[in-house]
Write a protein that holds these residues in place. Sequence first.
Motif, PDB file in Angstrom:
ATOM      1  N   SER A 180      30.145  21.569  20.829  1.00  0.00           N
ATOM      2  CA  SER A 180      28.806  21.579  21.160  1.00  0.00           C
ATOM      3  C   SER A 180      27.990  22.095  20.142  1.00  0.00           C
ATOM      4  CB  SER A 180      28.398  22.547  22.489  1.00  0.00           C
ATOM      5  OG  SER A 180      28.983  21.991  23.633  1.00  0.00           O
ATOM      6  N   SER A 181      26.608  21.825  19.906  1.00  0.00           N
ATOM      7  CA  SER A 181      25.819  22.464  18.869  1.00  0.00           C
ATOM      8  C   SER A 181      24.682  23.401  19.679  1.00  0.00           C
ATOM      9  CB  SER A 181      25.505  21.736  18.057  1.00  0.00           C
ATOM     10  OG  SER A 181      24.251  20.534  18.674  1.00  0.00           O
ATOM     11  N   VAL A 182      24.775  23.323  20.858  1.00  0.00           N
ATOM     12  CA  VAL A 182      23.789  24.184  21.633  1.00  0.00           C
ATOM     13  C   VAL A 182      24.370  25.186  22.618  1.00  0.00           C
ATOM     14  CG1 VAL A 182      21.446  24.176  22.959  1.00  0.00           C
ATOM     15  CG2 VAL A 182      21.977  22.378  21.405  1.00  0.00           C
ATOM     16  N   TYR A 183      24.105  26.310  22.719  1.00  0.00           N
ATOM     17  CA  TYR A 183      24.913  27.392  23.620  1.00  0.00           C
ATOM     18  C   TYR A 183      23.841  27.947  24.277  1.00  0.00           C
ATOM     19  CZ  TYR A 183      28.497  26.202  20.239  1.00  0.00           C
ATOM     20  OH  TYR A 183      29.382  25.356  19.690  1.00  0.00           O
ATOM     21  N   LEU A 184      23.834  27.740  25.687  1.00  0.00           N
ATOM     22  CA  LEU A 184      22.924  28.540  26.716  1.00  0.00           C
ATOM     23  C   LEU A 184      23.556  29.647  27.405  1.00  0.00           C
ATOM     24  CD1 LEU A 184      20.336  28.781  28.535  1.00  0.00           C
ATOM     25  CD2 LEU A 184      21.077  27.116  29.963  1.00  0.00           C
ATOM     26  N   ILE A 185      23.250  30.848  27.073  1.00  0.00           N
ATOM     27  CA  ILE A 185      23.818  32.047  27.767  1.00  0.00           C
ATOM     28  C   ILE A 185      22.924  32.671  28.847  1.00  0.00           C
ATOM     29  CG2 ILE A 185      24.876  34.378  27.554  1.00  0.00           C
ATOM     30  CD1 ILE A 185      25.384  33.704  24.614  1.00  0.00           C
ATOM     31  N   CYS A 186      23.473  32.611  29.958  1.00  0.00           N
ATOM     32  CA  CYS A 186      22.363  32.764  31.228  1.00  0.00           C
ATOM     33  C   CYS A 186      23.132  33.828  32.144  1.00  0.00           C
ATOM     34  CB  CYS A 186      22.032  31.604  31.976  1.00  0.00           C
ATOM     35  SG  CYS A 186      20.816  31.613  33.195  1.00  0.00           S
ATOM     36  N   GLY A 187      22.930  35.213  31.768  1.00  0.00           N
ATOM     37  CA  GLY A 187      23.620  36.132  32.534  1.00  0.00           C
ATOM     38  C   GLY A 187      22.474  36.966  32.964  1.00  0.00           C
ATOM     39  N   THR A 188      22.634  38.406  32.880  1.00  0.00           N
ATOM     40  CA  THR A 188      21.726  39.296  33.003  1.00  0.00           C
ATOM     41  C   THR A 188      20.437  39.051  32.018  1.00  0.00           C
ATOM     42  OG1 THR A 188      23.542  41.036  33.478  1.00  0.00           O
ATOM     43  CG2 THR A 188      21.139  41.763  32.864  1.00  0.00           C
ATOM     44  N   GLY A 189      20.680  38.593  30.900  1.00  0.00           N
ATOM     45  CA  GLY A 189      19.379  38.058  30.101  1.00  0.00           C
ATOM     46  C   GLY A 189      19.738  36.663  29.876  1.00  0.00           C
ATOM     47  N   SER A 190      19.014  36.007  29.088  1.00  0.00           N
ATOM     48  CA  SER A 190      19.233  34.292  28.536  1.00  0.00           C
ATOM     49  C   SER A 190      18.931  34.397  27.128  1.00  0.00           C
ATOM     50  CB  SER A 190      18.390  33.760  29.527  1.00  0.00           C
ATOM     51  OG  SER A 190      17.008  33.873  29.404  1.00  0.00           O
ATOM     52  N   VAL A 191      19.289  33.282  26.547  1.00  0.00           N
ATOM     53  CA  VAL A 191      19.200  32.739  25.225  1.00  0.00           C
ATOM     54  C   VAL A 191      19.894  31.878  24.814  1.00  0.00           C
ATOM     55  CG1 VAL A 191      21.227  34.064  24.218  1.00  0.00           C
ATOM     56  CG2 VAL A 191      19.285  33.620  22.799  1.00  0.00           C
ATOM     57  N   VAL A 192      19.299  30.861  24.028  1.00  0.00           N
ATOM     58  CA  VAL A 192      19.805  29.557  23.653  1.00  0.00           C
ATOM     59  C   VAL A 192      19.989  29.745  22.116  1.00  0.00           C
ATOM     60  CG1 VAL A 192      19.320  27.156  23.202  1.00  0.00           C
ATOM     61  CG2 VAL A 192      18.532  28.153  25.360  1.00  0.00           C
ATOM     62  N   MET A 193      21.305  29.343  21.685  1.00  0.00           N
ATOM     63  CA  MET A 193      21.359  29.411  20.355  1.00  0.00           C
ATOM     64  C   MET A 193      21.864  27.915  19.806  1.00  0.00           C
ATOM     65  SD  MET A 193      21.201  32.496  19.748  1.00  0.00           S
ATOM     66  CE  MET A 193      21.880  32.901  18.084  1.00  0.00           C
ATOM     67  N   ALA A 194      21.315  27.508  18.718  1.00  0.00           N
ATOM     68  CA  ALA A 194      21.391  25.966  18.219  1.00  0.00           C
ATOM     69  C   ALA A 194      22.063  26.028  16.858  1.00  0.00           C
ATOM     70  CB  ALA A 194      20.356  25.370  18.379  1.00  0.00           C
ATOM     71  N   ASN A 195      23.198  25.203  16.600  1.00  0.00           N
ATOM     72  CA  ASN A 195      23.839  25.001  15.407  1.00  0.00           C
ATOM     73  C   ASN A 195      23.511  23.888  14.554  1.00  0.00           C
ATOM     74  OD1 ASN A 195      25.613  25.279  13.184  1.00  0.00           O
ATOM     75  ND2 ASN A 195      27.475  25.518  14.581  1.00  0.00           N
ATOM     76  N   ASN A 196      23.054  24.063  13.495  1.00  0.00           N
ATOM     77  CA  ASN A 196      22.841  22.483  12.925  1.00  0.00           C
ATOM     78  C   ASN A 196      23.789  22.342  11.722  1.00  0.00           C
ATOM     79  OD1 ASN A 196      22.346  24.521  10.618  1.00  0.00           O
ATOM     80  ND2 ASN A 196      20.139  23.803  10.197  1.00  0.00           N
ATOM     81  N   GLY A 197      24.827  22.865  11.655  1.00  0.00           N
ATOM     82  CA  GLY A 197      25.998  22.589  10.736  1.00  0.00           C
ATOM     83  C   GLY A 197      25.982  23.765   9.541  1.00  0.00           C
TER      84      GLY A 197
END
Length: 379
Positions: A180-197
């Motif tokens: 994956s190059s995108v990670y969606l963390i959704c728990g108490t808080g939320s954030v999206v992290m993206a990796n372009n290599g």
Amino acid sequence: MVDIVKLGERIKHYRKKEGMTQNELAIALGVSFQAVSNWERGIAPPDIDNLVLLSRRFNVLLDTLINQDSSDCMLGIDGGGTKTEFVVFTTDGTVKKRIVMDASNPNDIGLKESIMLLKKGIDLCLIEFPEIKNVFCGVAGAGAGINKQEMIKALSKSYKNLEINIDTDVANLIALDKNSSVYLICGTGSVVMANNGKEIKRFGGWGYLFDEQGSAYDIGKDGIKASLAYADGFGEYTLISELIEQKLNGKLWTNIKTVYENGKPYIASLAPLVFDAYEKNDKVAIGIIDNNCKRLALLLNSSFNYSLNRRVTLAGGLATKYSDIIVKHISNYCKANFIIPSLPPVYGACVKCLKLSNYSESNGFEDNFKKTYNTIVNS
């Protein structure tokens, strides 16, 4: 009997730790490059004379080089806004100890409290496995401001014999799912992290005062707001009101002090009630879930302009528990290939720890982890 494959892995580990190539080690020992290659691949073991030379060259006991025992133990840590998990494991992936403790996100509980919790967990692991030398902590909020530097400084001061590395919890996910190059963390808080290599970019995840997308806190807060709107006479009836009152053992407006006093974690704990109402076709609950998923979709769509692909790994308690519902609603607003990992984020922390310790992930590492992970809880 000596396991020559594991012996080879240890020779490779100590060689890399010394910063040597296979050819440099071969020259130092007076053997051929092919001999060292065969040792490390587990094709043929060194004879006793070369084993003695290896133990001297690497400055380790001969018994440590030959036998895989507790000296091979490492510690992987996954810290979030709800819980922190500590896993002691061996280089073949066998889980020896597992502890689950409270939240460790320094942005939520404070930097000092976060460090204290990490110390408590590390101490509990060291009591049983004092030979641990390598620790990797992937902690939510570690990347904000000076958190990471202060955490490393404090822990390194307390544990002078440990090699401690700290990063954000996204590092755990990247190690968990490399495709994956995108990670969606959704728990108490939320954030999206993206990796372009080349680098990783954050989308959202600015904390509960500024984020309003898809976290357990946001959904719990929206459930409270809907319940209070109904109580004030201008909102629609919603089953969420009854579910919250059952949890509070009384009316929401007479127990509002309890909600304020318990703060973010308590509000986040109300999110499952909204999902319960959703599953009973409550109109207000459906609207809350859809609204929050729409906001997550906005973050994802932004991240796709940066990422290598649209493969999205879901993580966090909310995202994994209600993945079908969340994916269904996000998919109304963006198109992606959503992946639910079969292993917990702490597995990624263990893999990261392994690699930072100059070990490679053996073929049986993942299988051994799966077999032993659920057999040991808060040991």
